[in-house]
Design a protein around this motif. Structure first.
Motif, mmCIF file in Angstrom:
data_model
loop_
_atom_site.group_PDB
_atom_site.id
_atom_site.type_symbol
_atom_site.label_atom_id
_atom_site.label_comp_id
_atom_site.label_asym_id
_atom_site.label_seq_id
_atom_site.Cartn_x
_atom_site.Cartn_y
_atom_site.Cartn_z
ATOM 1 N N THR A 1 0.882 -1.280 0.085
ATOM 2 C CA THR A 1 -0.110 -0.097 -0.035
ATOM 3 C C THR A 1 0.823 1.522 0.030
ATOM 4 N N GLU A 2 0.261 2.309 -0.020
ATOM 5 C CA GLU A 2 0.725 3.854 0.165
ATOM 6 C C GLU A 2 1.987 3.813 -1.095
ATOM 7 N N LYS B 1 5.209 2.124 -0.384
ATOM 8 C CA LYS B 1 5.939 2.580 0.800
ATOM 9 C C LYS B 1 5.716 1.908 2.049
ATOM 10 N N LYS B 2 4.499 1.037 2.056
ATOM 11 C CA LYS B 2 4.374 0.159 2.996
ATOM 12 C C LYS B 2 3.854 -1.385 2.468
ATOM 13 N N ILE B 3 4.453 -2.251 3.189
ATOM 14 C CA ILE B 3 4.225 -3.688 2.767
ATOM 15 C C ILE B 3 4.175 -4.483 3.967
ATOM 16 N N SER B 4 2.887 -5.067 3.982
ATOM 17 C CA SER B 4 2.569 -5.768 5.135
ATOM 18 C C SER B 4 1.804 -7.122 4.521
#
Length: 193
Positions: free
Chosen positions: A180-181, A184-187
């Motif tokens: 996401t983002e 910039k964000k990885i979950s």
């Protein structure tokens, strides 16, 4: 930019800069090094906006486009008395991404700069927009490029609105796997996969 520079003037200097770089004894090594960088570069929103992108097959043409844009930036840098902000011309995201691969060849670039006396110019903090996504058809960069090198390679020169549309498509695809983002964000729950 306080001084108005005509695209034709930028183009004339950029052509000479590129010829000087291409004549350098290590220019071919620079090309090869950038092509090899595909093994190490993680990118979610630059290269993936190119339709059917292939890191190996697209590298030569993308390198050509990138060195041309870098020559335009270096020309602007010289013509504006080393004004970094004026020299940071907006570029299509794929070309901006390849410029990072080019700059990663730091030691080699340093030697080329020393031999030629020409600075490579790339300052992320001077870029407008996210990852250089402010380039568009008919803007100053496009005018300079056409005057220096002729038509752009439309495979890599994706305009601002289409870039954003493609990024929104990627947003939806990536969200499904936890990215996401805009990368910039990885979950990702690796334990459950």
């Amino acid at each position: 930019m306080s001084t108005v520079i005509e695209p034709k003037r930028v183009a004339e200097r950029a052509r000479k800069i590129l010829e000087t770089w291409e004549a350098d004894e290590e220019f071919e090594r620079l090309r090869t090094g950038c092509a090899m960088y595909s093994k190490d570069w993680d990118d979610f929103y630059g290269y993936p906006i190119i339709v059917d992108y292939d890191a190996i097959e697209d590298a030569p043409a993308l390198f050509t486009e990138t060195t041309r844009v870098m020559a335009l930036k270096s020309a602007m840098y010289e013509l504006t008395n080393e004004d970094e902000k004026a020299a940071e011309l907006p570029a299509p995201v794929a070309i901006d991404t390849m410029s990072h691969a080019l700059c990663a060849q730091f030691t080699l670039l340093s030697r080329v700069q020393e031999r030629t006396g020409i600075r490579f110019v790339h300052m992320t903090d001077m870029e407008a927009g996210d990852q250089g996504g402010t380039w568009d058809w008919g803007d100053f960069t496009h005018q300079c490029y056409r005057a220096a090198f002729g038509p752009v390679n439309i495979r890599f020169w994706v305009g601002k609105d289409e870039t954003e549309r493609r990024r929104q498509v990627l947003d939806g695809l990536y969200a499904g796997i936890g990215v996401t983002e805009r990368g910039k964000k990885i979950s990702i729950d690796f334990a459950s996969v």
